[in-house]
Write an enzyme that holds these catalytic residues in place. Structure first.
Site, PDB file in Angstrom:
ATOM      1  N   HIS A 257       0.813  -1.219   0.000  1.00  0.00           N
ATOM      2  CA  HIS A 257       0.000   0.000   0.000  1.00  0.00           C
ATOM      3  C   HIS A 257       0.846   1.268   0.000  1.00  0.00           C
ATOM      4  CE1 HIS A 257       0.466  -0.346   4.494  1.00  0.00           C
ATOM      5  NE2 HIS A 257       0.515   0.966   4.386  1.00  0.00           N
ATOM      6  N   ASP A 297      -0.021  -7.933   1.546  1.00  0.00           N
ATOM      7  CA  ASP A 297       0.275  -6.513   1.356  1.00  0.00           C
ATOM      8  C   ASP A 297       1.797  -6.384   1.285  1.00  0.00           C
ATOM      9  OD1 ASP A 297       0.516  -3.768   1.404  1.00  0.00           O
ATOM     10  OD2 ASP A 297      -0.150  -3.520   3.476  1.00  0.00           O
ATOM     11  N   SER A 386       4.995   1.747   7.953  1.00  0.00           N
ATOM     12  CA  SER A 386       4.621   0.754   6.947  1.00  0.00           C
ATOM     13  C   SER A 386       5.808   0.283   6.130  1.00  0.00           C
ATOM     14  CB  SER A 386       3.587   1.334   5.992  1.00  0.00           C
ATOM     15  OG  SER A 386       2.296   1.153   6.480  1.00  0.00           O
TER      16      SER A 386
END
Length: 459
Positions: A257, A297, A386
């Site tokens: 993402h 992801d 992230s």
């Protein structure tokens, strides 16, 4: 967990947006069957109401006598006295702001009030408290701590990185500062106005700090050219593990993402903090996946020569204070196993694997939801972390996808706010699932035979 590089004025709204994009709905609450009821009325000690000693659970009594070496009744009494001391200290400080220097429970269980004058000491003594006369008030210590923190923020990063925590030491009436026991740390001269500050040399971080880029460090990304890009379009994420494919292509594994424009080869840059538009490109997003058939992801960043030269060809992960961890292999999630994650926002934070398989919905910028499968952990994880590396021991376990604390300003606040809901939880994507999925999707080309870089002599 991807965050946006936005002007200071828009941080509040940006944080809310990030909380939607990077958060995972991790259902980690475990009901505990602990419904005991007391038959007798609670005992009262002063203004603090508690159960009587004989009503305490047997295992608590065992822990009290084993760990504290006092009786259950003394345990209750000290707890009550501590609460009463807190109330008294608040009132005393309000009426004697320049004379109050703190309060604590002595090792013998007696409450102590620190003051700066004999007159204030007489007042506290008359009220039944032991006193300790010190030269600096608590307000003075707090002002010194604030002055110190402001000074640290004015330092160059390479110097500030050698300075750890600063705390108020009430018992010794001073500020204690942890500074790295390194040539750079030992050379730091504290401001002369901070007379009540004591330096404690410690071994946090490595000296000198490794300035090469590695897992857990910051990268920025944007769909087009970063030169002249709108700051609101620039995203911030963390490098994950370094790897190579079967053809020897240098790769960094991060979160899917984080790719701002899947399929377009968006650039990945090392941020130039003085001029973001002049940031150096070190790679491009070659592959990214969020959800899909594999429900993962992850992204594969194809590293340029500049990325390799920056240090992204080594099996290293960044920790707090500039420390470096060398990755020695890979691992799979096991419930209860200890984990630590590295990310550009919150550095190393640790916890345990709370579930070895969890499915969560990641809400994307366009409002769509993607189901992502991974493992759950209890390490605090913030926006911008992230893609960062998650390890167990020195083994690569996964990369960070999301958390329930992505919108928090820091882990201290996240832990306080989320404690009532079971604490912080993070979603990790297993590294072995990523390498398997990348190999299957490669068709023998880029990403085939993806292998993490590890210390020499390790698989």
């Amino acid at each position: 967990m991807r965050t946006s590089l936005a002007p200071r004025a828009s941080v509040q709204s940006s944080a809310r947006r990030v909380a939607v994009v990077g958060s995972s709905l991790l259902l980690l609450a475990v009901p505990l069957a602990a419904s005991t009821t007391a038959q007798a009325a609670p005992a009262e000690t002063g203004s603090v109401r508690q159960l009587a000693a004989e009503e305490l659970p047997a295992d608590l009594v065992e822990a009290i006598t084993r760990d504290l070496h006092i009786s259950p009744q003394e345990y209750l009494d000290r707890a009550a006295r501590a609460q009463e001391l807190d109330a008294y200290a608040a009132d005393f400080r309000a009426s004697h702001p320049d004379e109050f220097a703190g309060a604590w429970m002595g090792q013998d269980g007696h409450p102590v009030v620190a003051v700066t004058t004999t007159t204030a000491a007489q007042t506290a003594t008359r009220d039944g408290y032991r006193t300790h006369v010190t030269p600096v008030s608590l307000e003075g210590l707090e002002n010194s701590l604030a002055d110190f923190n402001r000074w640290v923020t004015s330092l160059p990063q390479q110097i500030a990185s050698q300075i750890g925590s600063a705390t108020i030491d009430l018992l010794n009436n001073r500020i204690v500062v942890d500074i790295a026991n390194s040539p750079a740390g030992r050379a730091i001269n504290l401001p002369t106005l901070l007379a009540d500050v004591q330096v404690k040399l410690t071994s946090f971080g490595q000296a000198p700090v490794d300035r090469s880029t590695m897992g857990g460090d910051t990268y920025v990304t944007v769909p087009g050219s970063i030169a002249g890009a709108d700051p609101a379009d620039i995203g911030i994420c963390s490098f994950g593990f370094n790897a190579t494919d079967r053809n020897g292509t240098p790769i960094n594994i991060s979160a899917g993402h984080c790719d701002p424009a899947p399929g377009s080869g968006a650039g990945v840059y090392l941020p130039n903090r003085q001029d973001v538009g002049a940031s150096a490109r070190v790679g491009t997003f070659a592959t990214s996946q969020v959800g899909g058939a594999e429900e993962l992801d992850y992204s594969l960043i194809r590293l340029d020569d500049a990325g390799v030269q920056a240090g992204l060809d080594r099996p290293t992960v960044r920790g707090a204070g500039g420390s470096t961890l060398t990755v020695t292999g890979t691992a799979v999630p096991v419930v209860g196993a200890p984990i630590c994650k590295s990310g550009q926002t919150s550095a190393f934070t640790c916890g345990v694997v709370s579930a070895d398989r969890v499915e969560a919905s990641l809400m994307m910028f366009d409002g769509s939801a993607r189901t992502v499968r991974g493992f759950a952990g209890t390490a605090c994880t913030l926006a911008g972390d992230s893609g960062g590396a998650i390890v167990t021991g020195t083994l690569a376990l996964g990369i960070t996808s999301g958390s329930n604390s992505s919108g928090a300003p820091n882990c201290t606040e996240a832990n306080l706010v989320l404690a009532i809901d079971g604490g912080t939880s993070n979603l990790g994507i297993p590294i072995q699932d990523i390498t398997a999925a990348a190999d299957a999707a490669s068709g023998g080309g880029f990403g085939a035979g993806l292998t993490l870089r590890t210390a020499p002599g390790n698989d």
